[in-house]
Design a protein around this motif. Structure first.
Motif, PDB file in Angstrom:
ATOM      1  N   UNK A 200       0.866  -1.179   0.004  1.00  0.00           N
ATOM      2  CA  UNK A 200      -0.036   0.104  -0.043  1.00  0.00           C
ATOM      3  C   UNK A 200       1.032   1.280   0.015  1.00  0.00           C
ATOM      4  N   UNK A 201       0.303   2.515  -0.553  1.00  0.00           N
ATOM      5  CA  UNK A 201       1.124   3.596  -0.821  1.00  0.00           C
ATOM      6  C   UNK A 201       0.341   4.625  -1.249  1.00  0.00           C
ATOM      7  N   UNK A 202       1.134   5.804  -1.697  1.00  0.00           N
ATOM      8  CA  UNK A 202       0.485   6.674  -2.491  1.00  0.00           C
ATOM      9  C   UNK A 202       1.637   7.234  -3.299  1.00  0.00           C
ATOM     10  N   UNK A 203       1.055   7.931  -4.391  1.00  0.00           N
ATOM     11  CA  UNK A 203       1.885   8.811  -5.256  1.00  0.00           C
ATOM     12  C   UNK A 203       1.417   9.999  -5.837  1.00  0.00           C
ATOM     13  N   UNK A 204       2.294  11.002  -5.717  1.00  0.00           N
ATOM     14  CA  UNK A 204       1.695  12.444  -6.207  1.00  0.00           C
ATOM     15  C   UNK A 204       2.839  12.961  -7.266  1.00  0.00           C
ATOM     16  N   UNK A 205       2.158  13.509  -7.980  1.00  0.00           N
ATOM     17  CA  UNK A 205       2.865  14.005  -8.956  1.00  0.00           C
ATOM     18  C   UNK A 205       2.254  15.629  -9.630  1.00  0.00           C
ATOM     19  N   UNK A 206       3.104  16.093 -10.579  1.00  0.00           N
ATOM     20  CA  UNK A 206       3.048  17.510 -11.002  1.00  0.00           C
ATOM     21  C   UNK A 206       3.508  17.413 -12.544  1.00  0.00           C
ATOM     22  N   UNK A 207       2.956  18.160 -13.387  1.00  0.00           N
ATOM     23  CA  UNK A 207       3.098  18.463 -14.776  1.00  0.00           C
ATOM     24  C   UNK A 207       3.051  19.846 -15.074  1.00  0.00           C
ATOM     25  N   UNK A 208       3.854  20.426 -15.875  1.00  0.00           N
ATOM     26  CA  UNK A 208       3.622  21.794 -16.254  1.00  0.00           C
ATOM     27  C   UNK A 208       4.716  22.076 -17.622  1.00  0.00           C
ATOM     28  N   UNK A 221       9.250  22.510 -20.056  1.00  0.00           N
ATOM     29  CA  UNK A 221       8.195  22.095 -18.975  1.00  0.00           C
ATOM     30  C   UNK A 221       9.043  21.250 -17.940  1.00  0.00           C
ATOM     31  N   UNK A 222       8.284  20.878 -16.940  1.00  0.00           N
ATOM     32  CA  UNK A 222       9.018  19.984 -15.749  1.00  0.00           C
ATOM     33  C   UNK A 222       7.854  18.914 -15.587  1.00  0.00           C
ATOM     34  N   UNK A 256      12.990  17.327 -16.729  1.00  0.00           N
ATOM     35  CA  UNK A 256      13.148  18.562 -17.415  1.00  0.00           C
ATOM     36  C   UNK A 256      12.574  18.105 -18.956  1.00  0.00           C
ATOM     37  N   UNK A 257      11.819  19.087 -19.513  1.00  0.00           N
ATOM     38  CA  UNK A 257      11.224  18.610 -20.908  1.00  0.00           C
ATOM     39  C   UNK A 257      11.502  19.946 -21.877  1.00  0.00           C
ATOM     40  N   UNK A 258      11.617  19.499 -22.919  1.00  0.00           N
ATOM     41  CA  UNK A 258      11.388  20.637 -23.947  1.00  0.00           C
ATOM     42  C   UNK A 258      10.783  20.056 -25.160  1.00  0.00           C
ATOM     43  N   UNK A 259       9.771  20.796 -25.706  1.00  0.00           N
ATOM     44  CA  UNK A 259       8.909  20.358 -26.922  1.00  0.00           C
ATOM     45  C   UNK A 259       8.387  21.517 -27.593  1.00  0.00           C
ATOM     46  N   UNK A 260       8.984  21.606 -28.802  1.00  0.00           N
ATOM     47  CA  UNK A 260       8.589  22.835 -29.575  1.00  0.00           C
ATOM     48  C   UNK A 260       8.927  22.362 -31.095  1.00  0.00           C
ATOM     49  N   UNK A 265      13.093  17.069 -26.274  1.00  0.00           N
ATOM     50  CA  UNK A 265      14.122  16.442 -25.420  1.00  0.00           C
ATOM     51  C   UNK A 265      13.542  16.187 -23.977  1.00  0.00           C
ATOM     52  N   UNK A 266      14.413  15.105 -23.234  1.00  0.00           N
ATOM     53  CA  UNK A 266      14.069  14.923 -21.857  1.00  0.00           C
ATOM     54  C   UNK A 266      15.419  15.016 -21.411  1.00  0.00           C
ATOM     55  N   UNK A 267      15.351  15.373 -19.854  1.00  0.00           N
ATOM     56  CA  UNK A 267      16.419  15.094 -18.968  1.00  0.00           C
ATOM     57  C   UNK A 267      16.132  14.785 -17.721  1.00  0.00           C
ATOM     58  N   UNK A 268      16.365  13.428 -17.173  1.00  0.00           N
ATOM     59  CA  UNK A 268      15.653  12.840 -16.103  1.00  0.00           C
ATOM     60  C   UNK A 268      16.609  12.649 -15.010  1.00  0.00           C
ATOM     61  N   UNK A 269      16.209  12.729 -13.917  1.00  0.00           N
ATOM     62  CA  UNK A 269      17.014  12.119 -12.517  1.00  0.00           C
ATOM     63  C   UNK A 269      15.878  11.405 -11.694  1.00  0.00           C
TER      64      UNK A 269
END
Length: 295
Positions: A200-208, A221-222, A256-260, A265-269
């Motif tokens: 059991x548990x939970x996940x929280x997230x954000x995108x913009x 974007x993030x 970190x995202x860039x779409x245009x 492109x994507x950079x992830x940690x």
């Protein structure tokens, strides 16, 4: 100091693994339009029937002897896997999602293989090691419950929180035991099915996407998310309850995202907390849990 390793022939000799599956799926869905956005409320109910036949034939070496034993294992399973998914609009741009399902996860072929590659350490024989599959491994079955709240601020910005509960039967764990082959003792790791477990548990997230910025900067974007997992299963080897193997209590991802236009492109940690990775039995010591540091 130099450590000399010697790779020996695989002692599983050979194996033929065949899996055949057939399934059918029935689905019924309904939706309602509240007048704000079409199809705001959606309910989907489904039932999947799956039949799987597995056959493992071959031979396998027996520990402490030089004998090669035949393997001939046949099994057929029929599973009925219902599911229910609901999306309901609480307020404008605020949604509730709920899901209930029963799932099954089949073994990988490498987990079923009886082949036993051994590595002999001629400098320190206590470091002799090997690994093999388990032809008698069973599928993992799970009852799943999910509940989520999602908020959309605009077409490119959203946040969510999801809670989940899973009742798992047969979760695969790795257990290491000393075995004697050709007169030498090796610490051999094999997968095996565990007993009932709870996750059991939970996940929280954000995108913009920062589309309020001028010109080409709008493509930035993030994405970010954090997951908390609490798991528990009884261990007959350790004599107590332990977390499920390979599940970290805390983990997070930052992207970190860039779409245009045509450019993307994507950079992830990614980071995960310390987790239980196995159980080893050591002669003269007994059973010990093995943990992997967070990374």
């Amino acid at each position: 100091m130099h450590t000399r390793l010697q790779h020996l022939p695989w002692l599983g000799v050979w194996a033929l693994i065949v899996a055949k599956s057939a399934s059918s799926f029935a689905k019924s869905d309904s939706s309602s339009d509240t007048g704000t956005v079409a199809l705001n409320d959606i309910l989907v109910v489904g039932l999947r029937a799956a039949q799987t036949s597995e056959s493992v034939t071959g031979s396998q070496s027996a520990p402490s002897t030089s004998a090669v034993l035949p393997i001939n294992i046949d099994s057929t399973d029929i599973d009925y896997l219902p599911s229910l998914n609901l999306r309901y609009q609480l307020l404008k741009s605020l949604y509730l999602r709920a899901g209930v399902s029963k799932t099954i996860t089949r073994q990988n072929f490498d987990q079923l293989s009886p082949s036993l590659p051994l590595i002999r350490n001629t400098i320190n024989p206590s470091l002799n090691q090997g690994s093999a599959g388990n032809p008698e491994l069973k599928p993992i079955r799970s009852d799943n419950f999910d509940l989520a709240v999602e908020k959309y601020f605009n077409p490119t910005t959203s946040v969510y929180v999801t809670g989940f509960l899973k009742q798992v039967d047969g979760f695969v764990t790795t257990v290491s035991n000393p075995e004697v082959h050709d007169g030498f003792t090796y610490q051999v790791s094999r997968p095996q099915n565990g007993t009932d477990a709870t996750i059991n548990g939970f996940e929280t997230g954000y995108q913009q996407f920062y589309d309020f910025l001028p010109s080409w900067l709008r493509g930035f974007g993030t994405q970010a998310n954090y997951t908390y997992i609490d798991s528990e299963t009884p261990s007959s080897i350790l004599g107590r309850n332990v977390p499920l193997q390979n599940l970290s209590k805390h983990s997070y991802n930052l992207i970190g995202m860039y779409e245009k236009g045509p450019f993307s492109a994507r950079v992830a940690y990614n980071w995960r907390d310390t987790f239980l990775s196995g159980v080893t039995n050591i002669v003269g010591v007994g059973a010990l849990p093995v943990y992997t540091r967070g990374y």
